[in-house]
Scaffold this motif. Structure first.
Motif, short mmCIF file in Angstrom:
data_model
loop_
_atom_site.label_atom_id
_atom_site.label_comp_id
_atom_site.label_asym_id
_atom_site.label_seq_id
_atom_site.Cartn_x
_atom_site.Cartn_y
_atom_site.Cartn_z
N ASN A 185 0.89 -1.29 -0.04
CA ASN A 185 0.04 -0.01 0.09
C ASN A 185 0.93 1.33 -0.22
O ASN A 185 1.86 1.30 0.43
N GLY A 186 0.37 2.38 -0.55
CA GLY A 186 1.38 3.50 -0.65
C GLY A 186 1.27 4.31 0.56
O GLY A 186 1.84 5.07 1.04
N GLY A 187 0.61 3.71 1.67
CA GLY A 187 0.54 4.45 3.36
C GLY A 187 0.73 3.54 4.23
O GLY A 187 0.77 2.15 3.90
N GLN A 188 0.54 3.71 5.28
CA GLN A 188 0.64 3.06 6.54
C GLN A 188 -0.60 2.36 6.91
O GLN A 188 -0.46 1.32 7.69
N PHE A 189 -1.67 3.07 6.66
CA PHE A 189 -2.77 2.75 7.58
C PHE A 189 -3.94 1.98 6.55
O PHE A 189 -3.78 2.12 5.35
N VAL A 190 -4.88 1.14 7.37
CA VAL A 190 -6.07 0.70 6.40
C VAL A 190 -7.03 1.73 6.30
O VAL A 190 -7.45 2.34 7.59
N THR A 191 -7.64 2.12 5.51
CA THR A 191 -8.37 3.08 5.10
C THR A 191 -9.49 2.67 4.19
O THR A 191 -9.74 1.54 3.78
N ALA A 192 -10.52 3.63 3.95
CA ALA A 192 -11.69 3.09 3.46
C ALA A 192 -11.30 2.76 1.81
O ALA A 192 -12.03 1.88 1.51
N ASP A 193 -10.25 3.33 1.20
CA ASP A 193 -10.07 2.64 0.02
C ASP A 193 -8.81 1.85 -0.17
O ASP A 193 -8.23 1.49 -1.11
N SER A 194 -8.70 1.33 0.95
CA SER A 194 -7.66 0.05 1.13
C SER A 194 -7.86 -1.13 0.11
O SER A 194 -7.40 -1.97 -0.14
N SER A 195 -9.30 -1.08 -0.26
CA SER A 195 -9.74 -2.47 -1.05
C SER A 195 -9.55 -2.02 -2.61
O SER A 195 -9.73 -2.97 -3.42
N SER A 196 -9.11 -0.66 -2.80
CA SER A 196 -8.79 -0.21 -4.22
C SER A 196 -7.44 -0.75 -4.51
O SER A 196 -6.55 -0.36 -4.04
N ALA A 197 -7.02 -1.62 -5.70
CA ALA A 197 -6.08 -1.70 -6.32
C ALA A 197 -5.17 -0.82 -6.63
O ALA A 197 -3.96 -0.64 -6.63
N GLN A 198 -5.88 0.54 -6.89
CA GLN A 198 -5.04 1.83 -7.13
C GLN A 198 -4.28 2.34 -5.99
O GLN A 198 -3.37 3.22 -6.20
N ARG A 199 -4.35 1.87 -4.86
CA ARG A 199 -3.86 2.13 -3.65
C ARG A 199 -2.47 1.61 -3.56
O ARG A 199 -1.78 1.92 -2.63
N TYR A 200 -2.23 0.76 -4.19
CA TYR A 200 -1.01 -0.31 -4.06
C TYR A 200 0.13 -0.05 -5.14
O TYR A 200 -0.10 0.30 -6.33
N GLN A 201 1.23 0.00 -4.55
CA GLN A 201 2.42 0.65 -5.51
C GLN A 201 3.12 -0.46 -6.01
O GLN A 201 3.56 -0.34 -7.43
N TYR A 202 3.26 -1.65 -5.19
CA TYR A 202 4.15 -2.69 -5.89
C TYR A 202 3.45 -4.11 -5.74
O TYR A 202 2.62 -4.37 -4.79
N TRP A 203 3.68 -5.05 -6.64
CA TRP A 203 2.93 -6.06 -6.50
C TRP A 203 3.76 -7.42 -6.94
O TRP A 203 4.75 -7.15 -7.52
N GLY A 204 3.42 -8.60 -6.34
CA GLY A 204 4.19 -9.82 -6.52
C GLY A 204 3.64 -10.43 -7.72
O GLY A 204 2.64 -9.96 -8.45
N GLN A 205 4.37 -11.48 -8.06
CA GLN A 205 3.81 -12.41 -9.15
C GLN A 205 2.68 -13.36 -8.96
O GLN A 205 2.06 -13.84 -9.93
N GLY A 206 2.36 -13.54 -7.89
CA GLY A 206 1.19 -14.35 -7.48
C GLY A 206 1.59 -15.91 -7.10
O GLY A 206 2.76 -16.17 -7.41
N THR A 207 0.83 -16.52 -6.30
CA THR A 207 0.50 -17.83 -6.12
C THR A 207 -0.88 -18.45 -6.38
O THR A 207 -1.52 -17.87 -5.92
N GLN A 208 -0.78 -19.46 -7.01
CA GLN A 208 -2.01 -20.29 -7.42
C GLN A 208 -2.29 -20.85 -6.38
O GLN A 208 -1.79 -21.80 -5.65
N VAL A 209 -3.98 -20.72 -6.17
CA VAL A 209 -4.63 -21.64 -5.30
C VAL A 209 -5.56 -22.08 -6.04
O VAL A 209 -6.43 -21.64 -6.44
N THR A 210 -5.92 -23.53 -5.93
CA THR A 210 -6.84 -24.19 -6.63
C THR A 210 -7.60 -24.96 -5.51
O THR A 210 -7.13 -25.72 -5.06
N VAL A 211 -8.94 -24.98 -5.60
CA VAL A 211 -9.86 -25.56 -4.51
C VAL A 211 -10.59 -26.66 -5.71
O VAL A 211 -11.20 -26.20 -6.32
N SER A 212 -10.33 -27.90 -5.21
CA SER A 212 -11.13 -28.94 -5.84
C SER A 212 -12.48 -29.42 -5.06
O SER A 212 -12.39 -29.39 -3.79
N SER A 213 -13.42 -29.62 -5.39
CA SER A 213 -14.78 -29.95 -5.09
C SER A 213 -14.82 -31.46 -4.69
O SER A 213 -13.96 -32.36 -4.99
#
Length: 127
Positions: A99-127
């Motif tokens: 996140n670009g800041g220190q705190f959890v705010t009302a817009d912390s759910s917006s991807a635009q608030r985030y500066q850097y991203w990882g490449q991700g890890t796959q989660v697959t749930v089977s039924s």
């Protein structure tokens, strides 16, 4: 250079659990709020959880409340996502982000608030 590396994903049966980790480097980790997002096939990336710099405040998407827990260890520069009672709807690539800041705010759910991203890890749930 900021670097985020997620791990801990995998294939799990519905009802199972995983612990995702995100190791950060190249930044003063304890100064930033962090977030987890996920992206299912054919869908847009969506917010999952956020945590403040201190770990004292957290925020969750309604769809994961009571099942997922975000935490962090500033001494290890790592943020975690404990995912329990998994459902097939939880399948996707899970990303951590700075996140670009220190705190959890009302817009912390917006991807635009985030500066850097990882490449991700796959989660697959089977039924």
């Amino acid at each position: 250079q900021v670097h985020l590396v997620e791990s801990g994903g995998g294939l799990v049966q519905a009802g199972g659990s995983l612990r995702l980790s995100c190791a950060a480097s190249g930044l003063l980790f304890r100064s930033f709020a962090m977030g987890w997002f996920r992206q299912a096939p054919g869908k847009e990336r969506e917010f999952v959880a956020a945590i403040s710099w201190s770990g004292m405040r957290t925020s969750y998407a309604d769809s994961v409340k009571g099942r997922f827990t975000i935490s962090r260890d500033n001494a290890k520069n790592t943020v975690y996502l404990q995912v329990n009672t998994l459902d097939t709807e939880d399948t996707g690539v899970y990303y951590c982000a700075v996140n670009g800041g220190q705190f959890v705010t009302a817009d912390s759910s917006s991807a635009q608030r985030y500066q850097y991203w990882g490449q991700g890890t796959q989660v697959t749930v089977s039924s």
